[in-house]
Scaffold this motif. Structure first.
Motif, PDB file in Angstrom:
ATOM      1  N   THR A 228       0.817  -1.219   0.000  1.00 22.79           N
ATOM      2  CA  THR A 228       0.000   0.000   0.000  1.00 22.79           C
ATOM      3  C   THR A 228       0.850   1.268   0.000  1.00 22.79           C
ATOM      4  OG1 THR A 228      -0.200  -0.264   2.365  1.00 22.79           O
ATOM      5  CG2 THR A 228      -2.050  -1.011   1.046  1.00 22.79           C
ATOM      6  N   GLN A 236       0.207   9.703  -5.369  1.00 25.33           N
ATOM      7  CA  GLN A 236       0.720  11.046  -5.127  1.00 25.33           C
ATOM      8  C   GLN A 236       1.411  11.609  -6.380  1.00 25.33           C
ATOM      9  OE1 GLN A 236      -0.007  12.120  -2.115  1.00 25.33           O
ATOM     10  NE2 GLN A 236       0.870  14.157  -2.379  1.00 25.33           N
ATOM     11  N   ILE A 252       0.502  -9.785  -8.885  1.00 27.00           N
ATOM     12  CA  ILE A 252      -0.848 -10.037  -8.364  1.00 27.00           C
ATOM     13  C   ILE A 252      -1.189  -9.046  -7.248  1.00 27.00           C
ATOM     14  CG2 ILE A 252      -2.333 -11.730  -7.208  1.00 27.00           C
ATOM     15  CD1 ILE A 252      -0.635 -13.934  -8.473  1.00 27.00           C
ATOM     16  N   LYS A 256      -4.150  -6.027  -7.284  1.00 27.97           N
ATOM     17  CA  LYS A 256      -5.220  -5.952  -6.285  1.00 27.97           C
ATOM     18  C   LYS A 256      -5.181  -4.632  -5.523  1.00 27.97           C
ATOM     19  CE  LYS A 256      -6.690  -9.333  -3.882  1.00 27.97           C
ATOM     20  NZ  LYS A 256      -7.980  -9.862  -4.227  1.00 27.97           N
ATOM     21  N   GLU A 260      -7.890  -1.651  -5.196  1.00 32.64           N
ATOM     22  CA  GLU A 260      -8.400  -1.313  -3.872  1.00 32.64           C
ATOM     23  C   GLU A 260      -8.211   0.170  -3.554  1.00 32.64           C
ATOM     24  OE1 GLU A 260      -6.605  -3.810  -0.796  1.00 32.64           O
ATOM     25  OE2 GLU A 260      -6.404  -1.942   0.343  1.00 32.64           O
ATOM     26  N   MET A 261      -7.052   0.717  -3.957  1.00 32.64           N
ATOM     27  CA  MET A 261      -6.784   2.116  -3.614  1.00 32.64           C
ATOM     28  C   MET A 261      -7.153   3.072  -4.746  1.00 32.64           C
ATOM     29  SD  MET A 261      -3.225   1.645  -1.465  1.00 32.64           S
ATOM     30  CE  MET A 261      -3.015   3.404  -1.118  1.00 32.64           C
ATOM     31  N   LYS A 284      -8.057 -12.436 -12.728  1.00 32.08           N
ATOM     32  CA  LYS A 284      -9.174 -12.472 -13.679  1.00 32.08           C
ATOM     33  C   LYS A 284      -9.313 -11.142 -14.449  1.00 32.08           C
ATOM     34  CE  LYS A 284     -11.165 -16.525 -12.120  1.00 32.08           C
ATOM     35  NZ  LYS A 284     -10.878 -16.789 -10.716  1.00 32.08           N
TER      36      LYS A 284
ATOM     37  N   GLN B   4      -2.862  11.091   2.026  1.00 27.60           N
ATOM     38  CA  GLN B   4      -2.062   9.876   1.917  1.00 27.60           C
ATOM     39  C   GLN B   4      -1.560   9.418   3.285  1.00 27.60           C
ATOM     40  OE1 GLN B   4      -1.208   7.404  -0.080  1.00 27.60           O
ATOM     41  NE2 GLN B   4      -2.745   8.182  -1.483  1.00 27.60           N
ATOM     42  N   GLN B   7      -4.373   7.589   4.769  1.00 21.46           N
ATOM     43  CA  GLN B   7      -4.485   6.330   4.032  1.00 21.46           C
ATOM     44  C   GLN B   7      -3.447   5.322   4.519  1.00 21.46           C
ATOM     45  OE1 GLN B   7      -6.339   5.529   0.538  1.00 21.46           O
ATOM     46  NE2 GLN B   7      -5.988   3.745   1.833  1.00 21.46           N
ATOM     47  N   GLN B   8      -2.210   5.800   4.656  1.00 28.57           N
ATOM     48  CA  GLN B   8      -1.139   4.888   5.062  1.00 28.57           C
ATOM     49  C   GLN B   8      -1.304   4.433   6.513  1.00 28.57           C
ATOM     50  OE1 GLN B   8       0.713   3.514   2.924  1.00 28.57           O
ATOM     51  NE2 GLN B   8       0.117   4.844   1.255  1.00 28.57           N
ATOM     52  N   ASN B  11      -3.955   1.765   6.450  1.00 28.26           N
ATOM     53  CA  ASN B  11      -3.428   0.518   5.899  1.00 28.26           C
ATOM     54  C   ASN B  11      -2.482  -0.176   6.877  1.00 28.26           C
ATOM     55  OD1 ASN B  11      -4.794   0.690   3.482  1.00 28.26           O
ATOM     56  ND2 ASN B  11      -3.184   1.856   2.482  1.00 28.26           N
ATOM     57  N   ILE B  15      -3.154  -4.011   8.370  1.00 25.77           N
ATOM     58  CA  ILE B  15      -2.265  -5.164   8.226  1.00 25.77           C
ATOM     59  C   ILE B  15      -1.660  -5.517   9.587  1.00 25.77           C
ATOM     60  CG2 ILE B  15      -0.233  -3.802   7.498  1.00 25.77           C
ATOM     61  CD1 ILE B  15      -1.036  -7.163   5.952  1.00 25.77           C
ATOM     62  N   ASP B 123     -12.316 -15.619  -5.443  1.00 24.78           N
ATOM     63  CA  ASP B 123     -12.648 -14.521  -6.363  1.00 24.78           C
ATOM     64  C   ASP B 123     -13.873 -13.696  -5.970  1.00 24.78           C
ATOM     65  OD1 ASP B 123     -14.047 -16.782  -6.894  1.00 24.78           O
ATOM     66  OD2 ASP B 123     -13.705 -16.810  -9.054  1.00 24.78           O
ATOM     67  N   THR B 130     -14.544  -1.685  -1.589  1.00 25.79           N
ATOM     68  CA  THR B 130     -13.859  -0.658  -0.801  1.00 25.79           C
ATOM     69  C   THR B 130     -14.847   0.412  -0.371  1.00 25.79           C
ATOM     70  OG1 THR B 130     -13.049  -0.106  -3.010  1.00 25.79           O
ATOM     71  CG2 THR B 130     -11.413  -0.474  -1.356  1.00 25.79           C
ATOM     72  N   GLN B 137      -9.249   5.328   0.728  1.00 29.78           N
ATOM     73  CA  GLN B 137      -9.967   4.107   0.363  1.00 29.78           C
ATOM     74  C   GLN B 137      -9.706   3.050   1.426  1.00 29.78           C
ATOM     75  OE1 GLN B 137     -11.222   4.324  -2.958  1.00 29.78           O
ATOM     76  NE2 GLN B 137     -10.278   6.319  -3.183  1.00 29.78           N
ATOM     77  N   SER B 139     -10.361  -0.928   2.324  1.00 29.70           N
ATOM     78  CA  SER B 139     -10.806  -2.209   1.791  1.00 29.70           C
ATOM     79  C   SER B 139     -11.666  -2.945   2.819  1.00 29.70           C
ATOM     80  CB  SER B 139      -9.564  -3.021   1.410  1.00 29.70           C
ATOM     81  OG  SER B 139      -9.809  -4.372   1.585  1.00 29.70           O
ATOM     82  N   LYS B 142     -10.253  -6.183   4.381  1.00 24.14           N
ATOM     83  CA  LYS B 142      -9.142  -5.909   5.300  1.00 24.14           C
ATOM     84  C   LYS B 142      -9.671  -5.456   6.659  1.00 24.14           C
ATOM     85  CE  LYS B 142      -5.347  -4.949   2.147  1.00 24.14           C
ATOM     86  NZ  LYS B 142      -4.435  -3.937   1.608  1.00 24.14           N
ATOM     87  N   TYR B 211      -8.640 -11.731   1.183  1.00 18.90           N
ATOM     88  CA  TYR B 211      -8.127 -10.751   0.216  1.00 18.90           C
ATOM     89  C   TYR B 211      -6.726 -11.038  -0.300  1.00 18.90           C
ATOM     90  CZ  TYR B 211      -5.740  -8.626   4.254  1.00 18.90           C
ATOM     91  OH  TYR B 211      -4.961  -8.410   5.351  1.00 18.90           O
ATOM     92  N   TYR B 212      -6.055 -12.021   0.260  1.00 17.38           N
ATOM     93  CA  TYR B 212      -4.670 -12.252  -0.137  1.00 17.38           C
ATOM     94  C   TYR B 212      -4.573 -13.478  -1.021  1.00 17.38           C
ATOM     95  CZ  TYR B 212       0.290 -11.392   0.549  1.00 17.38           C
ATOM     96  OH  TYR B 212       1.599 -11.056   0.355  1.00 17.38           O
ATOM     97  N   TYR B 213      -3.572 -13.506  -1.921  1.00 19.53           N
ATOM     98  CA  TYR B 213      -3.425 -14.708  -2.732  1.00 19.53           C
ATOM     99  C   TYR B 213      -2.865 -15.856  -1.909  1.00 19.53           C
ATOM    100  CZ  TYR B 213       1.210 -12.627  -3.213  1.00 19.53           C
ATOM    101  OH  TYR B 213       2.403 -12.047  -2.964  1.00 19.53           O
TER     102      TYR B 213
END
Lengths: 419, 286
Positions: A228, A236, A252, A256, A260-261, A284, B4, B7-8, B11, B15, B123, B130, B137, B139, B142, B211-213
């Motif tokens: 992120t 920015q 990937i 995503k 999302e952002m 996809k 930002q 936002q950060q 985030n 996490i 999927d 979001t 934003q 998610s 998350k 949300y994660y692979y």
């Protein structure tokens, strides 16, 4: 008694002679193949392995294809000797590249090396082949530095990132000239190993020469749990075009996170990760509209039937279409087999000489190249060329150069969630 | 800029909460048994795959398969304790060190064998999309994952402090010999802690899967980070792991944003080094 003695002597002689006689009939030529078969990008390694295996099948068997040595069984100048690949797992780590090459050469007695997909691994692996004086034919790793070192035993058949970077900038110029779509600002995003850092360098250089303004240069570690902050920086910087050099996991994750952002430039041009077979199944339709550099696309088969025929064989063997990775790794065994066949021996210096004299015409490769011929100094094949494909309806479609395009470019990138 | 920054921060927090839950599982096992569970990241991977297969094979949304992840991983944890870890508990230090390492390699390679090294994503999870707050934003999955992580961590603390079994675990963590003298069956406590620690990381995997692979090696980096978090928070300290997890999440995103993304993990480990320099026992260790 004497009769019995003669019979047993004859039997004994036959026993002793049998293995020798077997050694006389078609020999096996062992070639080491380095790929990341486990670890973070194991899916890529598996794909490369399939490409190389199919190539060896074609060389060893009899196929009606316009590829070097396809029509005969094995290598005719060596009494029909067959190629055998000895696979080694690099786990994607440079230190293993070096160690595995040493093991393959000293213990498995391979006569040449192919691989290793990742530039950082290829770099250390080729240091080992240089030292042990064994030829290394690479058709997958793309960092320009690999052939700038002037190594004697290292050859690369595929295009490098310097030419890919030029292609991407040329594409932007062509978009402006032909399609009247002008962009001015570029952001460069790259993973920070050998591959990504060199792409970034080459893109920055080409962008500057092309008169584009680079508004952000962001490098990151490919093996990240969260990106992120990188995307925050991109938002920015507000670039019109993002040029991204990534491997698979980060491709990937970034896709995503872009969604999302809400990061939405006019276009995303990319390298490597976005064209891995694992990419589209994971993201996809979010992958649609992204442009990727490539050397291979199935739609080229319309103009070059050889591509379609090889893909048929691939599909029969593995049940899926041939990907770009598989297509790249497919080339090295042919180059090597062709050289060994002309050298009429597996002796290293003779093979080296034959490799230097390689001249495979354009119609015998599965790419839109003019052929394979190594530069005498760098051993880079300068006849290799890249193309750009765009993901359209979850398929890789050739969009540039415009004269080999199978479809028009979708421009600009459509909003996330509406693709 | 400030947009930002928010936002950060968000985030990092999001996490960070998940990191916390992963690290709490690890620190619990360490605290009770003095064993470093190198297979912790692989347990996370198994949690994620559990969620993925529930979704793919039985059409159970990841949010509902969270308990399945917990129960399955609890069982696996207890079994691994019984058949591997407990056997070496009285053995030499080195044997204890390598046993979970072996389990890790075994699990990762079995996963490759069973499920190929391909990447999977769930999927269409029930909770997706979001929320937009101006230019910030957030998610949805998350948020669910981090709120869920905080709830589970809270529940664990309640369990440890309010129930007899929980208190037995804490007592064993403080002093194994005294606990034994007080009539606590420490072997049972060990099995239980290993199971709970595994269940927690399994649940974290279930949340992450939203949300994660998902792929066999996904546990690697999460595992490494959770080691740093456990050390940062203080070995065996649950509240320490919780605080350190969030701290690492924040440092990672803010550091990446304001300095250089290439160094964000370097900044995280620098923070860790600074803490051990001034407080070798970690933030909340003793």
């Amino acid at each position: 008694m004497a009769h019995r003695f003669v019979v047993s002597l004859a039997a004994l002689l036959m026993l002793v002679a049998a293995p020798a006689a077997r050694a006389e009939s078609p020999k096996v030529i062992r070639v080491g193949a380095l790929y990341p078969l486990s670890g973070n990008i194991a899916s890529t390694g598996l794909d490369c392995r399939r490409g190389a295996e199919l190539a060896v099948d074609i060389i060893n068997g009899k196929y009606d294809l316009d590829l070097p040595l396809a029509k005969e069984e094995g290598l005719p100048n060596l009494g029909g000797a067959k190629l055998e690949l000895v696979f080694a797992d690099t786990k994607g780590e440079p230190k293993n590249g070096l160690a595995e090459v040493e093991r393959l050469i000293t213990q498995e007695h391979v006569v040449a090396i192919i691989g290793a997909y990742q530039s950082s691994v290829t770099k250390t692996a080729s240091q080992a082949t240089e030292r042990l004086k064994v030829p290394f034919v690479c058709s997958d790793a793309s960092s320009p530095t690999l052939t700038q070192r002037g190594f004697k035993y290292f050859f690369r058949a595929s295009p490098n990132d310097a030419s890919f970077a030029k292609d991407q900038i040329q594409f932007l110029r062509d978009m402006e000239k032909v399609k009247k779509k002008k962009v001015e600002t570029i952001a460069i995003l790259n993973e920070n190993t050998e591959f990504g850092s060199n792409v970034a360098k080459e893109v920055a250089k080409a962008a500057q020469e092309g008169g584009y303004k680079v508004v952000a240069e962001i490098s990151y570690t490919a093996n990240a749990t969260d990106v992120t902050s990188e995307v925050g920086r991109l938002i920015q910087a507000k670039p019109e075009v993002l040029i991204h050099a990534s491997y698979i996991t980060d491709a990937i994750l970034f896709t995503k996170t872009f969604k999302e952002m809400g990061f939405k430039p006019t276009a995303i041009l990319s390298f490597a990760g976005y064209i891995e077979p694992a990419y589209l199944p994971a993201v996809k339709s979010d992958g649609n509209d992204i442009v990727v550099r490539s050397t291979f696309a199935l739609d080229l088969g319309k103009k070059k039937p050889l591509i379609a025929k090889v893909n048929e064989l691939f599909k029969k063997k593995y049940g899926t279409d041939m990907s770009e990775n598989a297509a790249r790794s497919f080339t090295a065994p042919f180059v090597l087999a062709d050289a060994i066949n002309r050298a009429k021996t597996t002796e290293s210096d003779a093979v080296l000489k034959a490799l230097e004299e390689t001249n495979i015409p354009g119609n015998q490769v599965i790419y839109p190249w003019e052929g394979i011929k190594f530069d005498p100094k760098t051993h880079q094949n300068n006849l290799a060329k890249g193309i750009l494909v765009q993901i359209q309806k979850e398929q890789y479609i050739t969009v540039w150069p415009f004269d080999s395009a199978a479809a028009d470019v979708t421009w600009p990138l459509r909003p996330w969630g509406q693709k | 800029m400030s947009q930002q920054l928010i936002q950060q921060l968000v985030n990092g927090l999001l996490i960070g909460c998940v990191y916390s839950l992963i690290a709490i599982g690890l620190t619990l096992i360490w605290g009770v048994m003095n064993i470093v569970n190198f297979a912790h990241g692989d347990f996370l991977m198994l949690g994620m795959f559990t969620s993925f297969w529930c979704y793919t094979a039985f059409h159970i949304d990841p949010i509902f398969s969270i308990p399945v992840c917990g129960i399955l991983l609890f069982t696996l944890g207890v079994l691994i304790y019984r058949f591997a870890v407990s056997k070496v508990m009285r053995g030499p230090m080195l044997a204890q060190l390598v046993v979970t390492f072996g389990v890790s390699i075994f699990l990762a390679n079995t996963a490759v064998l069973l499920w190929t090294p391909d990447f999977r994503l769930i999927d269409k999870p029930l909770l997706a999309g979001t929320w937009n707050f101006g230019t910030v934003q957030i998610s949805v999955p998350k948020v669910v994952a981090s709120v869920g992580s905080v709830v589970v961590s809270g529940a664990l603390l309640l369990f440890l402090n309010r129930t007899r079994t929980g208190k037995a675990i804490l007592a064993t963590e403080m002093n194994r010999d005294s606990a034994l003298l007080m009539g606590i069956n420490t072997d049972r406590v060990n099995a239980l802690s290993f199971g709970i620690g595994s269940a927690l990381v399994g649940i974290a995997g279930g949340f992450l899967a939203m949300y994660y692979y998902i792929y066999p090696q996904v546990g690697g980096l999460f595992g490494t980070i959770s080691f740093a978090i456990v050390a940062l928070g203080g070995f065996g300290s649950i509240s320490g792991a919780f605080i350190a997890g969030i701290l690492v999440g924040l440092v990672q995103t803010l550091g990446g944003y304001f300095f250089d993304p290439a160094y964000k993990y370097a900044i995280v480990f620098l923070l860790y080094l600074l803490v051990v320099w001034f407080r070798p026992q970690g933030l909340r260790g003793w």
